[in-house]
Design a protein around this motif. Structure first.
Motif, short mmCIF file in Angstrom:
data_model
loop_
_atom_site.label_atom_id
_atom_site.label_comp_id
_atom_site.label_asym_id
_atom_site.label_seq_id
_atom_site.Cartn_x
_atom_site.Cartn_y
_atom_site.Cartn_z
N MET A 1 46.78 -12.02 27.04
CA MET A 1 45.49 -12.31 26.40
C MET A 1 44.41 -11.34 26.86
O MET A 1 43.52 -10.96 26.09
N CYS A 2 44.50 -10.93 28.11
CA CYS A 2 43.53 -9.95 28.62
C CYS A 2 43.68 -8.61 27.92
O CYS A 2 42.69 -7.90 27.68
N THR A 3 44.92 -8.25 27.58
CA THR A 3 45.15 -6.99 26.86
C THR A 3 44.50 -7.01 25.48
O THR A 3 43.94 -6.01 25.03
N VAL A 4 44.56 -8.16 24.84
CA VAL A 4 43.92 -8.29 23.53
C VAL A 4 42.41 -8.09 23.65
O VAL A 4 41.79 -7.37 22.86
N LEU A 5 41.80 -8.71 24.66
CA LEU A 5 40.36 -8.55 24.86
C LEU A 5 40.03 -7.11 25.26
O LEU A 5 39.01 -6.56 24.85
N PHE A 6 40.88 -6.50 26.08
CA PHE A 6 40.70 -5.10 26.47
C PHE A 6 40.64 -4.22 25.23
O PHE A 6 39.80 -3.32 25.11
N ILE B 1 38.99 -13.40 35.18
CA ILE B 1 39.91 -12.26 35.03
C ILE B 1 39.85 -11.72 33.59
O ILE B 1 39.87 -10.51 33.36
N TYR B 2 39.77 -12.63 32.65
CA TYR B 2 39.66 -12.28 31.23
C TYR B 2 38.45 -11.37 31.00
O TYR B 2 38.52 -10.36 30.30
N THR B 3 37.34 -11.72 31.63
CA THR B 3 36.12 -10.92 31.50
C THR B 3 36.31 -9.51 32.07
O THR B 3 35.80 -8.54 31.51
N VAL B 4 37.02 -9.39 33.18
CA VAL B 4 37.26 -8.09 33.79
C VAL B 4 37.93 -7.14 32.79
O VAL B 4 37.56 -5.98 32.66
#
Length: 474
Positions: free
Chosen positions: A31-36, A155-158
């Motif tokens: 999910m973090c990759t998607v936000l990145f 972590i998501y925000t990072v």
């Protein structure tokens, strides 16, 4: 509204068991990759706007459609995207939308006129309208409310900030070669995110019970699309023109039809009772303010730094890089801060930083003032985003049932994008009446910055109300 489990879900982590399994880490990173990717794409395009304008010979009002075309698809379809994730399965919706995003990124490399480029941006925005709420709701349903979810969102925000920071630098570097390279880069990254998502995201999920609210989906999507289109096209057509006023009337009619539909159907697209939460409403208003002011600011900053001051895209990227670095480095601590102080207080402090940043930028002139204006503005923006982004997402999804997490995520993401569309359209209308020339700041530039600052002030007032209510309830 109830939820029915269609497959066996893996046991999520709990506040009592803070250990994360490899699968949970895989879900988090997916999910973090998607936000990145979202942050990367948005920031790269912002840096390349002057180069696109020069190469394709676009007017300032047309240039804003490179941003607004994306926002039109994103903001117009986010509500539908969030609820579709709840109904059809978040994993399935996410993976399909990532495939569309990758294809649109690749297609945009080969276009040779502004209209086609805007069209591909709309398609990418449409895909993002499904990836964003699906990704966020996967996180919020995997990690329960409290310290664990706060940590996950920190972590998501990072990753979002890292994508934004990377986009600034990569956009600057690639623009020195060819602005089309900035549109190519997201394609392979989206494919990598798709592959990672297929591997790590569990084939499970809670789906909302009941049938599809087709009439609600039709009226809400039509109303949001027309609203965003009307606002972003109003500068060219005229705010007082028959076309613009007629469009606003039609938006009101569609919105009324949507509300009437949701009150009657058994399984509405949007359960109107969700708006009884004052916390959720304040989070959505805060989201409108944060992204509305920043989208307009980034547009104005790109024109100022590259056209007025004559800086290269890379110089602009480096000037704004501190914003992303602050968010990226502070992200790991945000979960603990939210748990300790609560999102309302952090949002208030973040809004103060935004007001100070935009107010300070009003001091720009035809002479570069990096140390006294540009750098402090970038630092304050970083503080504002660091405190507000995770906090707003936590606030918007707190107290919401799992089967409506996609809806809540879609609502807050819609607020981000509609705020961006409206304020960007207003500010671009103000500056488009005068040409921005090298070495000269037009008089209309300062009223446009004043609008940005005013929007931040409104966001601060809303957050103050929330902070006061929080304190009074203790």
């Amino acid at each position: 509204m109830t939820a029915t489990a269609v497959e066996t879900s893996p046991a999520p982590t709990t506040d009592l068991d803070p250990r994360w399994t490899p699968r949970l880490w895989g879900t988090q990173l997916g999910m973090c990759t998607v936000l990145f990717l979202d942050g990367l794409d948005i920031s790269m395009v912002g840096v390349t706007l002057p180069a696109i304008q020069s190469d394709l010979h676009l007017t300032t009002s047309t240039l804003q459609w490179i941003v607004s075309g994306y926002v039109l698809g994103y903001g117009g379809l986010l509500l539908l995207g969030g609820r579709t994730a709840d109904l059809l399965g978040r994993r399935r919706v996410l993976l399909i939308a990532l495939g569309v995003f990758a294809a649109a990124s690749l297609l945009s490399v080969f276009v040779d006129n502004g209209t086609l480029l805007i069209a591909t941006r709309f398609i990418k925005g449409t895909a993002a309208a499904f990836t964003a709420p699906a990704g966020l709701s996967i996180l919020t349903t995997t990690f329960p409310e409290g310290p664990v979810r706060n940590r996950a969102l920190g972590i998501y925000t990072v990753f979002g900030a890292s994508g934004f920071s990377s986009g600034l630098i990569l956009g600057g570097l690639l623009s020195e070669i060819d602005w089309r390279a900035t549109f190519l880069l997201p394609a392979p990254l989206a494919l990598l995110a798709l592959i990672a998502g297929a591997k790590f995201i569990p084939k499970n999920g809670e789906r909302a019970a009941g049938g599809h609210d087709f009439l609600g989906a039709l009226t809400s999507t039509a109303a949001l699309l027309l609203l965003v289109f009307t606002v972003v096209s109003a500068p060219g057509a005229g705010w007082g023109s028959a076309r613009t006023l007629g469009s606003f009337v039609l938006v009101a009619i569609l919105a009324a039809a949507f509300i009437a539909t949701e009150r009657k159907v058994s399984h509405p697209l949007v359960r109107l009772g969700i708006f009884s939460s004052r916390v959720l409403v304040r989070a959505n208003l805060g989201a409108m303010s944060v992204f509305g002011a920043y989208a307009a600011f980034q547009f104005l900053a790109a024109l100022y730094l590259q056209t007025v001051l004559g800086w290269s895209p890379l110089q602009m990227a480096l000037a704004l890089l501190p914003t992303g670095l602050i968010v990226a480095t502070s992200g790991p601590a945000m979960g603990k801060l939210i748990t300790r102080y609560g999102p309302s207080r952090l949002i208030t402090v973040g809004m103060v930083a935004f007001v100070l940043a935009y107010g300070l930028f009003l001091r720009v002139s035809s002479e570069p003032r990096f140390l006294t204006v540009i750098l402090p503005t970038a630092l304050l923006l970083g503080i504002g985003f660091a405190l507000c982004f995770s906090s707003l997402n936590v606030q918007a999804t707190t107290g919401v049932a799992d089967d409506e997490q996609g809806l809540a995520s879609g609502l807050v993401q819609t607020s981000f994008q509609i705020g961006g569309a409206v304020i960007l359209a207003v500010t671009s209308a103000v500056v488009s009446h005068s040409a921005i020339k090298p070495g000269h700041v037009p008089d209309t530039f300062y009223p446009a910055l004043g609008i940005v600052t005013g929007v931040a002030v409104l966001g601060l007032l809303v957050s103050l109300l929330g902070a006061v209510r929080t304190e009074s309830s203790r």
